[in-house]
Design an enzyme around this catalytic site. Structure first.
Site, short mmCIF file in Angstrom:
data_model
loop_
_atom_site.label_atom_id
_atom_site.label_comp_id
_atom_site.label_asym_id
_atom_site.label_seq_id
_atom_site.Cartn_x
_atom_site.Cartn_y
_atom_site.Cartn_z
N ALA A 213 0.85 -1.19 0.00
CA ALA A 213 0.00 0.00 0.00
C ALA A 213 0.88 1.24 0.00
CB ALA A 213 -0.90 0.00 1.23
N CYS A 214 0.56 2.17 -0.90
CA CYS A 214 1.32 3.42 -0.91
C CYS A 214 0.37 4.58 -1.16
CB CYS A 214 2.44 3.38 -1.94
SG CYS A 214 1.89 3.38 -3.63
N ALA A 215 0.92 5.76 -1.28
CA ALA A 215 0.10 6.97 -1.41
C ALA A 215 -0.84 6.87 -2.61
CB ALA A 215 0.99 8.19 -1.49
N GLY B 29 -0.20 4.22 -5.27
CA GLY B 29 -0.10 2.93 -5.94
C GLY B 29 0.86 2.96 -7.12
#
Length: 101
Positions: free
Chosen positions: A7-9, A11
């Site tokens: 999961a990131c800010a 994607g």
């Protein structure tokens, strides 16, 4: 086969890391999504571990609390491994989190 969710800010930045991890592990399902979609994805699919991009480490506690109910381990990808896009080390980290549970 393990299901590893990054999961990131947005994607975007983790998609390269996903590719590097997939090169190391052909058997696991590894994918990246924006952190805003984590809850939805966890309800749709069985996830073995969630790795959070270092740029959103401030969300770790909240995500961990939500996932504790589902017994899904959560960890922040070490900045150094993320910066180097080191698929091998990040994959080992994912497995270490799963083995603790």
């Amino acid at each position: 086969q393990k299901v590893i969710l990054l999961a990131c800010a947005a994607g975007m930045s983790t998609s390269l890391l996903v590719t590097k991890m997939q090169e190391v592990s052909k058997k696991d399902k590894i994918f990246a999504i924006p952190v805003s979609k984590v809850d939805q994805k966890v309800n749709e699919e069985s996830i073995d571990v969630i790795l959070i991009g270092p740029q959103i480490r401030y969300m770790e506690k909240r995500i961990k609390e939500k996932m504790a109910v589902k017994h899904i381990p959560v960890g922040v990808i070490p900045m150094e491994d993320y910066g180097r896009m080191d698929g091998t080390k990040v994959l080992k980290y994912a497995y270490s989190l799963m083995n603790k549970g």
